[in-house]
Design a protein around this motif. Structure first.
Motif, PDB file in Angstrom:
ATOM      1  N   VAL A  79       0.872  -1.180   0.000  1.00 33.26           N
ATOM      2  CA  VAL A  79       0.000   0.000   0.000  1.00 33.26           C
ATOM      3  C   VAL A  79       0.904   1.223   0.000  1.00 33.26           C
ATOM      4  O   VAL A  79       1.782   1.350   0.847  1.00 33.26           O
ATOM      5  CB  VAL A  79      -0.922   0.015   1.237  1.00 33.26           C
ATOM      6  N   ILE A  80       0.710   2.096  -0.970  1.00 30.37           N
ATOM      7  CA  ILE A  80       1.549   3.294  -1.092  1.00 30.37           C
ATOM      8  C   ILE A  80       0.719   4.498  -0.675  1.00 30.37           C
ATOM      9  O   ILE A  80      -0.439   4.645  -1.069  1.00 30.37           O
ATOM     10  CB  ILE A  80       2.037   3.453  -2.555  1.00 30.37           C
ATOM     11  N   ASP A  81       1.358   5.353   0.085  1.00 34.42           N
ATOM     12  CA  ASP A  81       0.693   6.522   0.648  1.00 34.42           C
ATOM     13  C   ASP A  81       0.870   7.705  -0.306  1.00 34.42           C
ATOM     14  O   ASP A  81       1.978   8.236  -0.455  1.00 34.42           O
ATOM     15  CB  ASP A  81       1.353   6.781   2.015  1.00 34.42           C
ATOM     16  N   LEU A  96       7.511   2.834  -3.355  1.00 31.39           N
ATOM     17  CA  LEU A  96       6.845   2.808  -4.671  1.00 31.39           C
ATOM     18  C   LEU A  96       7.700   2.059  -5.682  1.00 31.39           C
ATOM     19  O   LEU A  96       7.207   1.221  -6.454  1.00 31.39           O
ATOM     20  CB  LEU A  96       6.615   4.253  -5.127  1.00 31.39           C
ATOM     21  N   HIS A  97       8.998   2.343  -5.664  1.00 33.99           N
ATOM     22  CA  HIS A  97       9.895   1.670  -6.601  1.00 33.99           C
ATOM     23  C   HIS A  97       9.935   0.169  -6.313  1.00 33.99           C
ATOM     24  O   HIS A  97       9.822  -0.658  -7.226  1.00 33.99           O
ATOM     25  CB  HIS A  97      11.303   2.283  -6.504  1.00 33.99           C
ATOM     26  N   ALA A  98      10.046  -0.183  -5.038  1.00 39.75           N
ATOM     27  CA  ALA A  98      10.128  -1.606  -4.682  1.00 39.75           C
ATOM     28  C   ALA A  98       8.864  -2.337  -5.130  1.00 39.75           C
ATOM     29  O   ALA A  98       8.922  -3.437  -5.700  1.00 39.75           O
ATOM     30  CB  ALA A  98      10.326  -1.762  -3.180  1.00 39.75           C
ATOM     31  N   ALA A  99       7.705  -1.714  -4.893  1.00 36.26           N
ATOM     32  CA  ALA A  99       6.438  -2.360  -5.286  1.00 36.26           C
ATOM     33  C   ALA A  99       6.356  -2.511  -6.806  1.00 36.26           C
ATOM     34  O   ALA A  99       5.901  -3.538  -7.324  1.00 36.26           O
ATOM     35  CB  ALA A  99       5.261  -1.529  -4.774  1.00 36.26           C
ATOM     36  N   PHE A 106       0.400  -2.389  -6.944  1.00 36.45           N
ATOM     37  CA  PHE A 106       0.284  -1.930  -5.565  1.00 36.45           C
ATOM     38  C   PHE A 106      -1.057  -1.239  -5.420  1.00 36.45           C
ATOM     39  O   PHE A 106      -1.808  -1.083  -6.398  1.00 36.45           O
ATOM     40  CB  PHE A 106       1.453  -0.999  -5.183  1.00 36.45           C
ATOM     41  N   ARG A 107      -1.368  -0.868  -4.197  1.00 39.20           N
ATOM     42  CA  ARG A 107      -2.617  -0.131  -3.972  1.00 39.20           C
ATOM     43  C   ARG A 107      -2.272   1.224  -3.389  1.00 39.20           C
ATOM     44  O   ARG A 107      -1.357   1.344  -2.571  1.00 39.20           O
ATOM     45  CB  ARG A 107      -3.539  -0.957  -3.087  1.00 39.20           C
ATOM     46  N   LEU A 108      -2.990   2.209  -3.857  1.00 33.64           N
ATOM     47  CA  LEU A 108      -2.683   3.590  -3.494  1.00 33.64           C
ATOM     48  C   LEU A 108      -3.740   4.077  -2.515  1.00 33.64           C
ATOM     49  O   LEU A 108      -4.941   3.973  -2.786  1.00 33.64           O
ATOM     50  CB  LEU A 108      -2.696   4.428  -4.776  1.00 33.64           C
ATOM     51  N   GLY A 304      12.975  -3.501 -18.084  1.00 28.45           N
ATOM     52  CA  GLY A 304      12.383  -4.570 -17.272  1.00 28.45           C
ATOM     53  C   GLY A 304      12.569  -4.380 -15.778  1.00 28.45           C
ATOM     54  O   GLY A 304      12.127  -5.221 -14.994  1.00 28.45           O
ATOM     55  N   ASP A 305      13.216  -3.288 -15.355  1.00 31.42           N
ATOM     56  CA  ASP A 305      13.365  -3.066 -13.912  1.00 31.42           C
ATOM     57  C   ASP A 305      11.979  -2.903 -13.280  1.00 31.42           C
ATOM     58  O   ASP A 305      11.659  -3.543 -12.279  1.00 31.42           O
ATOM     59  CB  ASP A 305      14.228  -1.820 -13.650  1.00 31.42           C
ATOM     60  N   LEU A 306      11.149  -2.055 -13.873  1.00 32.67           N
ATOM     61  CA  LEU A 306       9.759  -1.984 -13.420  1.00 32.67           C
ATOM     62  C   LEU A 306       8.999  -3.088 -14.152  1.00 32.67           C
ATOM     63  O   LEU A 306       9.206  -3.317 -15.340  1.00 32.67           O
ATOM     64  CB  LEU A 306       9.169  -0.603 -13.713  1.00 32.67           C
ATOM     65  N   PHE A 307       8.124  -3.747 -13.442  1.00 33.84           N
ATOM     66  CA  PHE A 307       7.566  -5.018 -13.913  1.00 33.84           C
ATOM     67  C   PHE A 307       6.091  -4.863 -14.283  1.00 33.84           C
ATOM     68  O   PHE A 307       5.272  -4.480 -13.441  1.00 33.84           O
ATOM     69  CB  PHE A 307       7.722  -6.050 -12.787  1.00 33.84           C
ATOM     70  N   ALA A 308       5.772  -5.143 -15.537  1.00 33.97           N
ATOM     71  CA  ALA A 308       4.366  -5.065 -15.967  1.00 33.97           C
ATOM     72  C   ALA A 308       3.618  -6.279 -15.419  1.00 33.97           C
ATOM     73  O   ALA A 308       3.888  -7.411 -15.813  1.00 33.97           O
ATOM     74  CB  ALA A 308       4.281  -5.035 -17.489  1.00 33.97           C
TER      75      ALA A 308
END
Ligand SMILES: O=C(O)CCC(=O)C(=O)O
Ligand SMILES: [Fe+2]
Length: 397
Positions: A79-81, A96-99, A106-108, A304-308
């Motif tokens: 959950v990102i704030d 955010l980056h890790a998620a 993730f959920r915002l 590919g660092d950020l994952f679809a």
């Protein structure tokens, strides 16, 4: 930052959202443990043949347990704030980056218009047959309006909107993607659709700028400041399951062809995301949280660092329809997507089953492919109907 984002921080403060950073750190450790331990901790459901030797499994499970590792559950989706992102909090950016890297979903917390989005879908799908006929996508030269999708991928109804623009007289094929919408007769509906688009774009800008900063790039690396984005709003109605028959899927496993997608859903549930080739996990319908899926464009741009995140939907209900509203946050159609950062040694996350993707994964990893023209690629997907690199490979261009 615009007004909607400032409002957002107030909402989050009222909601008393927790600091996500320590939580995300724990979650990442749990997830790492779960993935390393494979089917032992996850209780099966992984790829056949993907397991390690039983000695290896035991060792890894023990190591995961030592780290406090346990199976990734629905509740473990990060959950990102949003308020912390608005404030530029570095630990929120790291979370955010890790998620976005480790899960892709993730959920915002703190989205002010989640309920409005679903109730807008309810109002639009309640239009009578004559009004719906006026919105028929067949009447649009720009892929806007109402359609019934009953095919190998989708079993649902949907209504498309995007920014209102005049049609272009001539030019590139992808210029046809922009133009006027088909509007329902009630002007209040038009206002609400446009307000939702604007609000979602503000959130999109916040997330894109925060992600860019989190990976050490300039805040505008993903065009966060662009005022010319090709943002798509889709309102979806999934049929209730037929009585007695087999359960029908609402949408098959796929990735979104977007920078990222904001997804508002009602309280029915039925959305699942694939946790990096290991297993499908349910994304619970939580009224105060909005789901965000990283899309193929961010995956391409970051090597590919950020994952679809692959995801799919089955409406679990035999009596109720399911409503959802994805907003696809995209670059402008004229934008050329360039790689950001260096090519990493990308881990391989094999798919347990076929995932519909517009870009082949080999292309994401291919150092020879330096950029991607968004308009041309989007036209191929939408105008030429090549919605999956594998399934549509033989389709006429
Ligand atoms: O309805 C949902 O929850 C997801 C919809 C979706 O993934 C899509 O339309 O791309
Ligand atoms: Fe999707």
């Amino acid at each position: 930052m615009r007004a909607a984002v400032r409002d957002l921080s107030r909402e989050v403060a009222h909601a008393g959202a927790r600091d996500p950073a320590p939580r995300a750190g724990r979650r990442a450790a749990h997830r790492q443990g779960a993935l390393e331990a494979g089917q032992t901790l996850l209780g099966g459901g992984g790829r056949p043949g993907a397991g390690r030797s039983s000695r290896g499994r035991t060792r890894l499970a023990a190591a995961a347990a030592r780290r406090g590792g346990r199976c990734m559950t629905m509740a473990a989706l990060p959950v990102i704030d949003a308020a912390a992102l608005v404030a530029g909090d570095p630990s929120a950016r790291r979370a955010l980056h890790a998620a976005s890297r480790d899960v892709g979903t993730f959920r915002l917390a703190g989205m002010p218009f989640r309920r409005d989005a679903v109730s807008l879908a309810r109002r639009l799908f309640a239009l009578d047959a004559a009004a719906r006929q006026q919105l028929d996508i067949a009447r649009s030269a720009h892929f806007r309006g109402f359609s019934v999708m009953h095919n190998e991928r989708d079993w649902r109804e949907q209504i498309h909107f995007a920014r209102e623009r005049p049609a272009r007289a001539a030019g590139q094929p992808w210029h046809r993607l922009e133009g006027p919408n088909l509007w329902p007769p009630d002007p209040a509906l038009r206002c609400d659709v446009q307000a939702l688009l604007r609000g979602a774009e503000d959130i999109g800008r916040l997330l894109l700028a925060s992600l860019a900063q989190a990976i050490g790039a300039s805040p505008d690396a993903f065009g966060a400041a662009s005022d010319d984005a090709y943002t798509l709003l889709k309102l979806i109605r999934y049929h209730a399951q037929p009585d007695g028959g087999e359960r029908r899927r609402g949408v098959a496993a796929h990735c979104d062809f977007s920078w990222l997608t904001l997804l508002f859903q009602d309280d029915i549930g039925g959305l699942q995301v694939l946790d990096r080739g290991v297993r499908w996990i349910d994304v619970p319908a939580a009224p105060e949280l909005v789901v965000v899926n990283i899309g193929e464009l961010l995956q391409f741009a970051t090597w590919g660092d950020l994952f679809a995140a692959p995801h799919r939907v089955v409406n679990p209900s035999r009596s109720r329809e399911r409503l959802s509203v994805p907003v696809f946050i995209n670059p402008p159609l004229a934008h050329t997507i360039r790689r950001v950062g260096r090519q990493p040694a990308a881990p391989s996350w094999p798919d347990p089953a076929h995932i519909h993707r517009v870009l082949p994964l080999a292309q994401v990893a291919d150092a020879g492919v330096e950029h991607l023209h968004f308009g041309a690629s989007e036209w191929r997907r939408k105008g030429e109907n090549i919605w999956c690199a594998e399934c549509c490979a033989a389709a006429p261009g």
